[in-house]
Design a protein around this motif. Structure first.
Motif, PDB file in Angstrom:
ATOM      1  N   ARG A 157       0.853  -1.177   0.000  1.00 53.59           N
ATOM      2  CA  ARG A 157       0.000   0.000   0.000  1.00 53.59           C
ATOM      3  C   ARG A 157       0.896   1.237   0.000  1.00 53.59           C
ATOM      4  N   ALA A 158       0.764   2.069  -1.008  1.00 57.05           N
ATOM      5  CA  ALA A 158       1.672   3.205  -1.168  1.00 57.05           C
ATOM      6  C   ALA A 158       1.120   4.469  -0.524  1.00 57.05           C
ATOM      7  N   ALA A 159       2.024   5.303  -0.035  1.00 53.82           N
ATOM      8  CA  ALA A 159       1.648   6.625   0.462  1.00 53.82           C
ATOM      9  C   ALA A 159       1.424   7.550  -0.729  1.00 53.82           C
ATOM     10  N   LEU A 160       0.663   8.611  -0.517  1.00 47.34           N
ATOM     11  CA  LEU A 160       0.318   9.553  -1.586  1.00 47.34           C
ATOM     12  C   LEU A 160       1.058  10.869  -1.404  1.00 47.34           C
ATOM     13  N   ASP A 161       1.585  11.379  -2.504  1.00 46.77           N
ATOM     14  CA  ASP A 161       2.151  12.727  -2.534  1.00 46.77           C
ATOM     15  C   ASP A 161       1.553  13.424  -3.756  1.00 46.77           C
ATOM     16  N   ILE A 162       1.361  14.738  -3.677  1.00 46.82           N
ATOM     17  CA  ILE A 162       0.774  15.502  -4.782  1.00 46.82           C
ATOM     18  C   ILE A 162       1.695  16.658  -5.124  1.00 46.82           C
ATOM     19  N   ARG A 163       1.995  16.796  -6.393  1.00 43.44           N
ATOM     20  CA  ARG A 163       2.830  17.902  -6.864  1.00 43.44           C
ATOM     21  C   ARG A 163       2.256  18.434  -8.163  1.00 43.44           C
ATOM     22  N   ASN A 164       2.459  19.708  -8.412  1.00 47.44           N
ATOM     23  CA  ASN A 164       2.028  20.311  -9.673  1.00 47.44           C
ATOM     24  C   ASN A 164       3.163  20.164 -10.672  1.00 47.44           C
ATOM     25  N   MET A 165       3.086  19.140 -11.512  1.00 44.78           N
ATOM     26  CA  MET A 165       4.187  18.787 -12.411  1.00 44.78           C
ATOM     27  C   MET A 165       3.857  19.129 -13.858  1.00 44.78           C
ATOM     28  N   LYS A 166       4.896  19.337 -14.652  1.00 41.48           N
ATOM     29  CA  LYS A 166       4.708  19.757 -16.039  1.00 41.48           C
ATOM     30  C   LYS A 166       4.750  18.611 -17.041  1.00 41.48           C
ATOM     31  N   SER A 167       5.554  17.591 -16.763  1.00 41.31           N
ATOM     32  CA  SER A 167       5.821  16.617 -17.824  1.00 41.31           C
ATOM     33  C   SER A 167       5.315  15.207 -17.575  1.00 41.31           C
ATOM     34  N   VAL A 168       4.915  14.879 -16.337  1.00 40.78           N
ATOM     35  CA  VAL A 168       4.440  13.523 -16.065  1.00 40.78           C
ATOM     36  C   VAL A 168       3.147  13.572 -15.253  1.00 40.78           C
ATOM     37  N   TRP A 169       2.331  12.531 -15.412  1.00 37.94           N
ATOM     38  CA  TRP A 169       1.077  12.451 -14.660  1.00 37.94           C
ATOM     39  C   TRP A 169       1.279  11.817 -13.298  1.00 37.94           C
ATOM     40  N   GLY A 170       2.293  10.981 -13.202  1.00 35.24           N
ATOM     41  CA  GLY A 170       2.554  10.339 -11.926  1.00 35.24           C
ATOM     42  C   GLY A 170       3.922   9.689 -11.912  1.00 35.24           C
ATOM     43  N   THR A 171       4.445   9.461 -10.704  1.00 37.35           N
ATOM     44  CA  THR A 171       5.704   8.743 -10.531  1.00 37.35           C
ATOM     45  C   THR A 171       5.558   7.847  -9.310  1.00 37.35           C
ATOM     46  N   CYS A 172       6.445   6.854  -9.214  1.00 38.47           N
ATOM     47  CA  CYS A 172       6.458   6.018  -8.019  1.00 38.47           C
ATOM     48  C   CYS A 172       7.873   5.897  -7.488  1.00 38.47           C
ATOM     49  N   ASN A 173       7.984   5.880  -6.180  1.00 43.25           N
ATOM     50  CA  ASN A 173       9.262   5.668  -5.508  1.00 43.25           C
ATOM     51  C   ASN A 173       9.145   4.354  -4.750  1.00 43.25           C
ATOM     52  N   GLU A 175      11.422   2.498  -3.252  1.00 42.68           N
ATOM     53  CA  GLU A 175      12.148   2.417  -1.984  1.00 42.68           C
ATOM     54  C   GLU A 175      11.355   3.083  -0.848  1.00 42.68           C
ATOM     55  N   LYS A 176      10.716   4.220  -1.151  1.00 42.00           N
ATOM     56  CA  LYS A 176       9.957   4.938  -0.128  1.00 42.00           C
ATOM     57  C   LYS A 176       8.484   4.521  -0.097  1.00 42.00           C
ATOM     58  N   CYS A 177       8.117   3.611  -1.006  1.00 38.99           N
ATOM     59  CA  CYS A 177       6.736   3.122  -1.110  1.00 38.99           C
ATOM     60  C   CYS A 177       5.768   4.306  -1.222  1.00 38.99           C
ATOM     61  N   LYS A 178       5.999   5.130  -2.232  1.00 34.87           N
ATOM     62  CA  LYS A 178       5.216   6.358  -2.396  1.00 34.87           C
ATOM     63  C   LYS A 178       4.855   6.558  -3.863  1.00 34.87           C
ATOM     64  N   ILE A 179       3.626   6.987  -4.092  1.00 32.00           N
ATOM     65  CA  ILE A 179       3.176   7.373  -5.433  1.00 32.00           C
ATOM     66  C   ILE A 179       2.916   8.876  -5.427  1.00 32.00           C
ATOM     67  N   THR A 180       3.506   9.565  -6.383  1.00 33.54           N
ATOM     68  CA  THR A 180       3.298  11.010  -6.526  1.00 33.54           C
ATOM     69  C   THR A 180       2.401  11.242  -7.731  1.00 33.54           C
ATOM     70  N   LEU A 181       1.302  11.961  -7.513  1.00 31.85           N
ATOM     71  CA  LEU A 181       0.366  12.263  -8.593  1.00 31.85           C
ATOM     72  C   LEU A 181       0.406  13.745  -8.925  1.00 31.85           C
ATOM     73  N   ASN A 182       0.239  14.037 -10.196  1.00 27.36           N
ATOM     74  CA  ASN A 182       0.226  15.412 -10.680  1.00 27.36           C
ATOM     75  C   ASN A 182      -1.077  16.097 -10.265  1.00 27.36           C
ATOM     76  N   LEU A 183      -0.963  17.275  -9.687  1.00 25.81           N
ATOM     77  CA  LEU A 183      -2.157  18.040  -9.305  1.00 25.81           C
ATOM     78  C   LEU A 183      -3.120  18.199 -10.474  1.00 25.81           C
TER      79      LEU A 183
END
Length: 239
Positions: A157-173, A175-183
């Motif tokens: 189960r991944a933690a959620l992070d949100i960032r206002n990004m220009k080139s990608v819709w999402g990324t995953c880390n 090692e840190k078990c985290k998914i970052t989604l584009n605002l």
């Protein structure tokens, strides 16, 4: 960095040259139509100019495409009458002066109440803060929903992070078990959001984009390509 210029059939082509420890001469054109060239420190200036001139038709063609895009892309302001997207729906902004600082959505109207109605930067900052708040609620629910569907794959189960990004819709880390989604995803239909979350979650099982990876995506969302296409072509409002 230094400014350089060549001429092609009487057309001046100005570019910015950056010397780097690279083997090849590289040319790119940014979103502002600025030509950026990088080359090794020992490459003669005349050779670089000749190379840029040899790519003149490609440069001119791409400059024209960028200019056409910039003429039609939405502006980045937040003001009354501005059309924006929220969860796949086309909405209209209404900025009203008032004592309370709040943003409300009613149907397809997003009302921004603020004492600084004439301060465009303050209004935009307030709107983006509201988008973050809404995105956190929606993305958290969708993350839980997708995880409940794919948990049998043995992914964490991944933690959620949100960032206002220009080139990608999402990324995953991983090692840190985290998914970052584009605002920006909060502007899209829920199915598009789910597609990105599913994509990132499957990277916890298959790290590359090979056949096995897409077989997993197809297993849980056979029409993901449709939603990916929608993300690329729709929901752009300049903010």
């Amino acid at each position: 960095m230094s400014r350089k210029s060549v001429s092609y059939m009487g057309i001046p082509i100005e570019y910015t040259l950056t010397r780097k420890p690279v083997k090849n001469i590289n040319i790119r054109i940014n979103e502002h139509g600025e030509i950026m060239v990088s080359a090794g420190r020992r490459v003669p200036s005349g050779y670089i100019n000749d190379f840029v001139e040899s790519r003149a038709e490609w440069i001119i063609r791409n400059l024209a495409a960028i200019e056409r895009y910039n003429e039609t892309k939405p502006d980045s302001g937040v003001y009354t009458g501005k059309k924006v997207y929220f969860l796949g729906q086309l909405c209209v902004i209404d900025v009203e002066e008032g004592e309370g600082e709040r943003v409300l959505i009613d149907g397809n109207v997003i009302s921004i109440y603020t004492k600084k109605a004439d301060d465009h930067e303050a209004v935009k900052k307030m709107y983006l803060k509201w988008l973050y708040t809404e995105a956190e609620k929606v993305f958290s629910l969708r993350m839980e929903e997708i995880y409940s569907i794919i948990s049998g794959e043995g992914v964490p189960r991944a933690a959620l992070d949100i960032r206002n990004m220009k080139s990608v819709w999402g990324t995953c880390n991983i090692e840190k078990c985290k998914i970052t989604l584009n605002l920006q995803l909060i502007k899209a239909d829920v199915k598009c959001i789910d597609q990105v979350i599913l994509h990132e979650y499957m990277h916890f099982k298959v790290r590359n984009h090979g056949a096995d990876f897409y077989k997993l995506i197809d297993k849980y969302m056979s029409d993901w390509r449709e939603y990916k296409k929608d993300l690329e072509e729709k929901y752009k409002d300049g903010i």
